[in-house]
Enzyme design. Structure first.
Site, mmCIF file in Angstrom:
data_model
loop_
_atom_site.group_PDB
_atom_site.id
_atom_site.type_symbol
_atom_site.label_atom_id
_atom_site.label_comp_id
_atom_site.label_asym_id
_atom_site.label_seq_id
_atom_site.Cartn_x
_atom_site.Cartn_y
_atom_site.Cartn_z
ATOM 1 N N SER A 1 0.893 -1.261 -0.011
ATOM 2 C CA SER A 1 -0.007 0.037 -0.051
ATOM 3 C C SER A 1 0.728 1.249 -0.235
ATOM 4 O O SER A 1 1.670 1.334 0.805
ATOM 5 C CB SER A 1 -1.036 -0.003 1.198
ATOM 6 O OG SER A 1 -1.619 1.360 1.250
ATOM 7 N N LYS B 1 -13.505 -4.408 3.268
ATOM 8 C CA LYS B 1 -14.622 -3.360 3.170
ATOM 9 C C LYS B 1 -15.978 -3.900 3.409
ATOM 10 O O LYS B 1 -16.643 -2.903 3.868
ATOM 11 C CB LYS B 1 -14.505 -2.812 1.559
ATOM 12 C CG LYS B 1 -13.088 -1.915 1.363
ATOM 13 C CD LYS B 1 -13.243 -1.497 0.100
ATOM 14 C CE LYS B 1 -12.083 -0.594 -0.062
ATOM 15 N NZ LYS B 1 -11.924 0.265 -1.401
ATOM 16 N N ASN C 1 -14.625 2.269 3.497
ATOM 17 C CA ASN C 1 -13.316 2.542 3.471
ATOM 18 C C ASN C 1 -12.394 3.182 4.383
ATOM 19 O O ASN C 1 -11.389 3.355 4.516
ATOM 20 C CB ASN C 1 -12.875 2.847 1.963
ATOM 21 C CG ASN C 1 -13.149 4.110 1.726
ATOM 22 O OD1 ASN C 1 -13.819 4.977 2.554
ATOM 23 N ND2 ASN C 1 -12.388 4.908 0.946
ATOM 24 N N ASP D 1 -14.541 6.676 -1.255
ATOM 25 C CA ASP D 1 -14.223 6.463 -2.422
ATOM 26 C C ASP D 1 -15.176 7.228 -3.531
ATOM 27 O O ASP D 1 -14.667 7.706 -4.544
ATOM 28 C CB ASP D 1 -14.488 4.803 -2.940
ATOM 29 C CG ASP D 1 -13.292 4.031 -2.177
ATOM 30 O OD1 ASP D 1 -12.017 4.478 -1.995
ATOM 31 O OD2 ASP D 1 -13.527 2.775 -2.020
ATOM 32 N N GLY E 1 -16.827 -4.525 -10.320
ATOM 33 C CA GLY E 1 -16.285 -4.884 -8.888
ATOM 34 C C GLY E 1 -16.523 -4.058 -8.033
ATOM 35 O O GLY E 1 -17.517 -3.125 -8.141
ATOM 36 N N GLY E 2 -15.497 -3.840 -7.075
ATOM 37 C CA GLY E 2 -15.781 -2.973 -5.842
ATOM 38 C C GLY E 2 -15.747 -1.378 -6.428
ATOM 39 O O GLY E 2 -16.436 -0.572 -5.730
ATOM 40 N N ALA E 3 -14.756 -1.255 -7.109
ATOM 41 C CA ALA E 3 -14.540 0.056 -7.506
ATOM 42 C C ALA E 3 -15.738 0.551 -8.433
ATOM 43 O O ALA E 3 -16.150 1.769 -8.483
ATOM 44 C CB ALA E 3 -13.131 0.230 -8.557
ATOM 45 N N GLY F 1 -6.007 7.331 -12.614
ATOM 46 C CA GLY F 1 -6.724 6.852 -11.467
ATOM 47 C C GLY F 1 -5.737 7.444 -10.046
ATOM 48 O O GLY F 1 -6.312 7.078 -9.175
HETATM 49 P P1 ATR Z 1 -11.836 -3.676 -7.870
HETATM 50 O O1 ATR Z 1 -12.150 -3.541 -6.384
HETATM 51 O O2 ATR Z 1 -10.718 -2.899 -8.329
HETATM 52 O O3 ATR Z 1 -13.145 -3.248 -8.619
HETATM 53 P P2 ATR Z 1 -12.568 -6.196 -8.530
HETATM 54 O O4 ATR Z 1 -13.788 -6.274 -7.456
HETATM 55 O O5 ATR Z 1 -11.795 -7.634 -8.233
HETATM 56 O O6 ATR Z 1 -11.685 -5.114 -8.252
HETATM 57 O O7 ATR Z 1 -13.102 -6.286 -9.886
HETATM 58 C C1 ATR Z 1 -12.380 -6.234 -11.069
HETATM 59 C C2 ATR Z 1 -13.013 -6.022 -12.422
HETATM 60 O O8 ATR Z 1 -12.278 -6.209 -13.442
HETATM 61 C C3 ATR Z 1 -14.567 -6.704 -12.429
HETATM 62 O O9 ATR Z 1 -15.328 -6.164 -13.201
HETATM 63 C C4 ATR Z 1 -13.454 -8.015 -13.474
HETATM 64 O O10 ATR Z 1 -14.690 -8.453 -14.264
HETATM 65 P P3 ATR Z 1 -15.622 -10.007 -13.739
HETATM 66 O O11 ATR Z 1 -16.639 -9.369 -12.960
HETATM 67 O O12 ATR Z 1 -15.895 -10.692 -15.040
HETATM 68 O O13 ATR Z 1 -14.311 -10.774 -12.952
HETATM 69 C C5 ATR Z 1 -12.675 -7.033 -14.436
HETATM 70 N N1 ATR Z 1 -11.813 -7.838 -14.847
HETATM 71 C C6 ATR Z 1 -10.677 -8.369 -14.343
HETATM 72 N N2 ATR Z 1 -9.890 -9.183 -15.478
HETATM 73 C C7 ATR Z 1 -10.620 -8.742 -16.618
HETATM 74 C C8 ATR Z 1 -10.272 -9.426 -17.793
HETATM 75 N N3 ATR Z 1 -9.483 -10.260 -18.202
HETATM 76 N N4 ATR Z 1 -11.347 -9.231 -18.656
HETATM 77 C C9 ATR Z 1 -12.336 -8.394 -18.501
HETATM 78 N N5 ATR Z 1 -12.580 -8.115 -17.173
HETATM 79 C C10 ATR Z 1 -11.823 -8.139 -16.299
#
Ligand code: ATR
Length: 295
Positions: A22, A73, A94, A110, A142-144, A257
């Site tokens: 981090s 989280k 967070n 966030d 995902g989370g973000a 970002g």
């Molecule tokens: P974060 O907290 O950074 O959002 P996360 O919750 O792990 O991390 O989410 C990662 C995101 O990237 C998800 O939308 C994931 O898609 P899936 O829901 O299908 O897993 C996306 N992602 C990661 N690797 C990917 C890949 N190779 N192709 C397309 N989407 C991808």
């Protein structure tokens, strides 16, 4: 950088698993030094089965608060006394504030972090897009993505298209936010049709891991976009992803970002220390050095 503390130092830190990578300890200590504050921000590696003990420990040890990162989280929520509206909408905390009476508030900064990153780099365009009812195209679920979706809806966008490799997660995300924002239109677009989301939107945001160091780029072609749009990427390693490089080449505003990271931290720092810490060119340079060389 030297940082000295006294026995009266305000204690804060980061709960996560792992936390060794981090940048937050370095960032918070930069600000503590800059604003001449007596405080400490500790990396706190907490195993998943010890989250409840760690959160109670903040109170027991007299901490002022803590940040929370993956994978905790959601897990901290049952262990705080209350959550603010944003944390409730996101279903994720967070930032924890320890109050004088020992009670704990869970917040999520966030949303603020992403909003500020947009407004700092492209504020006038964003306001105009909202006024003109332009749409947002969002990649990832995902989370973000939760924070980004909350941020754009709070800013006043009324139409969002969402696409994710795993469609059920996009559908779940859309349905979840539709409860809080019933008047807006959130449409899920199949992953194979993500290119269709490019032409019509004012703002395109990548919240997926695509484009991150070691990952393939997000393969969308920006050329159908109307001129002077805004493209944002929550990835910050590298700072300029292939998506942002393409956006810059075509004259769009590119929002990287790093600012989201800085502004979510700024809000947490302000809540703990009562001082809004500076975000300027020097801080960005400091962070870019850390990103290049490691914390
Ligand atoms: P974060 O907290 O950074 O959002 P996360 O919750 O792990 O991390 O989410 C990662 C995101 O990237 C998800 O939308 C994931 O898609 P899936 O829901 O299908 O897993 C996306 N992602 C990661 N690797 C990917 C890949 N190779 N192709 C397309 N989407 C991808």
């Amino acid at each position: 950088m030297t940082h000295s503390i006294t026995g009266a130092a305000r204690l804060t830190g980061l709960l996560g698993w792992p936390v060794a990578h981090s940048l937050s300890p370095a960032l918070h200590h930069y600000w503590l030094d800059k604003h001449n504050l007596d405080g400490l921000y500790a990396p706190l590696a907490v195993a998943p089965d010890r989250v409840d003990q760690a959160v109670s420990g903040l109170r027991a040890l007299g901490f002022t608060g803590a940040n929370v990162t993956v994978p905790h989280k959601q897990a901290v929520i049952p262990h705080v006394d209350r959550c603010d509206d944003v944390a409730q909408r996101l279903g994720a905390v967070n930032t924890i504030i320890v109050h004088k009476d020992g009670s704990l508030t869970g917040r999520n900064t966030d949303t603020y972090g992403f909003q500020q990153s947009l407004m700092t780099k492209a504020g006038a365009q964003i306001k105009q897009q909202v006024d003109e009812n332009q749409s947002v195209s969002l990649i990832g679920a995902g989370g973000a993505a939760r924070a980004v979706l909350d941020a754009v809806l709070t800013l006043g966008y009324q139409r969002v298209q969402l696409s994710n490799r795993t469609p059920d997660k996009a559908k779940e995300l859309a349905a979840h936010f539709q409860q809080f924002y019933p008047q807006v239109t959130i449409t899920v677009v199949p992953w194979d049709h993500r290119q269709d989301m490019v032409a019509d939107c004012g703002l395109l945001v990548n919240t997926s891991s695509l484009g991150m160091h070691g990952m393939p780029p997000l393969d969308v072609d920006l050329s159908p976009m109307a001129p002077n749009r805004v493209v944002a990427d929550i990835v910050y390693v590298p700072l300029i992803t292939p998506l942002l490089a393409a956006a810059q080449e075509q004259g769009h505003s590119a929002v990287d970002g790093l600012d989201m990271l800085l502004y979510q931290a700024q809000a947490a720092f302000a809540a703990w220390h009562g001082v809004t810490p500076v975000i300027d060119h020097a801080l960005r340079g400091f962070m870019l050095d850390l990103l290049r060389d490691g914390p």
